[in-house]
Design an enzyme around this catalytic site. Structure first.
Site, PDB file in Angstrom:
ATOM      1  N   ILE A  21       0.742  -1.251  -0.013  1.00  0.00           N
ATOM      2  CA  ILE A  21      -0.252  -0.103   0.002  1.00  0.00           C
ATOM      3  C   ILE A  21       0.677   1.172  -0.072  1.00  0.00           C
ATOM      4  O   ILE A  21       0.459   2.249  -0.562  1.00  0.00           O
ATOM      5  CB  ILE A  21      -1.026   0.116   1.014  1.00  0.00           C
ATOM      6  CG1 ILE A  21      -1.926   1.041   0.924  1.00  0.00           C
ATOM      7  CG2 ILE A  21      -0.157   0.275   2.511  1.00  0.00           C
ATOM      8  CD1 ILE A  21      -3.167   0.709  -0.134  1.00  0.00           C
ATOM      9  N   LYS A 103      -6.635   3.185   6.287  1.00  0.00           N
ATOM     10  CA  LYS A 103      -7.742   2.506   6.810  1.00  0.00           C
ATOM     11  C   LYS A 103      -7.546   1.002   7.271  1.00  0.00           C
ATOM     12  O   LYS A 103      -6.505   0.261   6.361  1.00  0.00           O
ATOM     13  CB  LYS A 103      -8.941   2.837   6.040  1.00  0.00           C
ATOM     14  CG  LYS A 103      -8.944   2.445   4.670  1.00  0.00           C
ATOM     15  CD  LYS A 103      -9.159   0.883   4.499  1.00  0.00           C
ATOM     16  CE  LYS A 103      -8.554   0.292   2.966  1.00  0.00           C
ATOM     17  NZ  LYS A 103      -8.314  -1.158   2.950  1.00  0.00           N
TER      18      LYS A 103
END
Length: 329
Positions: A21, A103
């Site tokens: 990510i 998140k």
């Protein structure tokens, strides 16, 4: 306290962790005008150095703490697994840094609330990196619902899923905060909240792995308006990954994968209007631009990434996981 930045001065980013990510974020950061990657931190000197060289960071740090203390970094993107977010974000706050945290922002609502309270106490910018909220096509879809173009909203549907390889440990290891709802289901849950707000009731069901994490589930949420949202998430099956918002005057359909669409379809009056808002890169650039705009304005919270809604959605996650039978996190 929050600092205002001159318009001609780039926002200097640090990236904490060097996983997949973080790579995606760094790729889009290079596309966001007025922002630059200044430093990266990893628990491995080799990983930090390789990441910095690959993505053009001015320097690398062999610890997260060293990155947090870097005086030339304005804001840190925390890209560690869920299980580390509380610790890593707090360390950034203690160093006086603004934070965009991947998140889910924490493992539970209590920890999310702790981080929000601490950011507010210190006057530091903080947001959850729910990039879907800043996608221009998602914003158009939500705008159509909010503006009354669909009439009275009766139903929202959203599902997201894929088959997670067993080698992707963050999706399977309870010690890393593994949870299909925290990693995948948070998107349809956030989408429902974006359109309908706070639910009055939640009914959920799901399946757990041998180690007790949720891997496959769904929920029905009801609202004071009379609307109903149906959401589903999975890491063990190929989903259609679509979403829709249905009212008595029309419907918006969002093709898969709905959480980062390049177009949406507004069906009304016997015709279909296709809306295509430009998306920069994979879409992370839009949340980067939003954070930069907030920092330049001296704002400590974003209206597109609202902290109170982040905590509310974490409370909904707590309730859903409790109904599924996942142990307290």
């Amino acid at each position: 306290m929050a600092t205002e930045f001159a318009a001609d001065r780039p926002i200097r980013w640090g990236i904490l962790a060097t996983g997949h990510i973080a790579e995606s974020f760094a790729t889009d950061l290079a596309l966001a005008d007025g922002n630059e990657l200044t430093a990266v931190g990893s628990r491995s000197r080799e990983s930090a150095s390789e990441f910095a060289e690959r993505f053009g960071a001015a320097r690398s740090h062999a610890s997260y703490a060293a990155l947090a203390e870097d005086p030339d970094v304005d804001v840190i993107y925390v890209a560690t697994p869920h299980s580390r977010h509380l610790e890593d974000v707090m360390a950034c706050f203690e160093a006086g840094k603004a934070v965009l945290c991947e998140k889910a922002v924490a493992l539970n609502a209590a920890d999310a609330g702790t981080l929000v309270d601490e950011a507010r106490r210190r006057g530091l910018f903080f947001a959850e990196a729910m990039w879907m909220r800043t996608n221009p096509n998602i914003r158009r879809a939500a705008g159509l619902a909010a503006d009354g173009a669909l009439g009275e909203i009766g139903q929202v549907r959203a599902e997201l899923g894929f088959v997670a390889p067993p080698t992707t440990t963050r999706l399977w290891d309870p010690a890393l905060g593994a949870s299909a709802l925290l990693d995948i289901g948070i998107y349809p849950l956030t989408f429902a909240h974006l359109v309908l707000g706070e639910p009055t009731a939640i009914a959920a069901a799901g399946v757990r792995s041998d180690l007790g994490i949720d891997v496959n589930g769904g929920a029905t949420l009801t609202y004071a308006s009379g609307a109903v949202a149906s959401i589903a998430w999975t890491q063990v099956a190929q989903s259609d990954n679509r979403a829709s918002i249905a009212g008595d005057l029309g419907i918006v359909e969002i093709p898969g994968r709905f959480h980062h669409p390049t177009e949406v379809h507004h069906i009304h009056d016997g015709r279909t209007d296709t809306i295509r808002e430009p998306v920069t890169g994979r879409g992370y650039a839009h949340e980067i631009a939003e954070v930069a705009a907030c920092l330049r304005a001296g704002a400590t919270e974003s209206s597109l990434l609202p902290l109170d809604e982040t905590v509310s959605i974490m409370a909904q996650i707590d309730e859903i996981l409790n109904q599924i039978g996942v142990d307290e996190r």
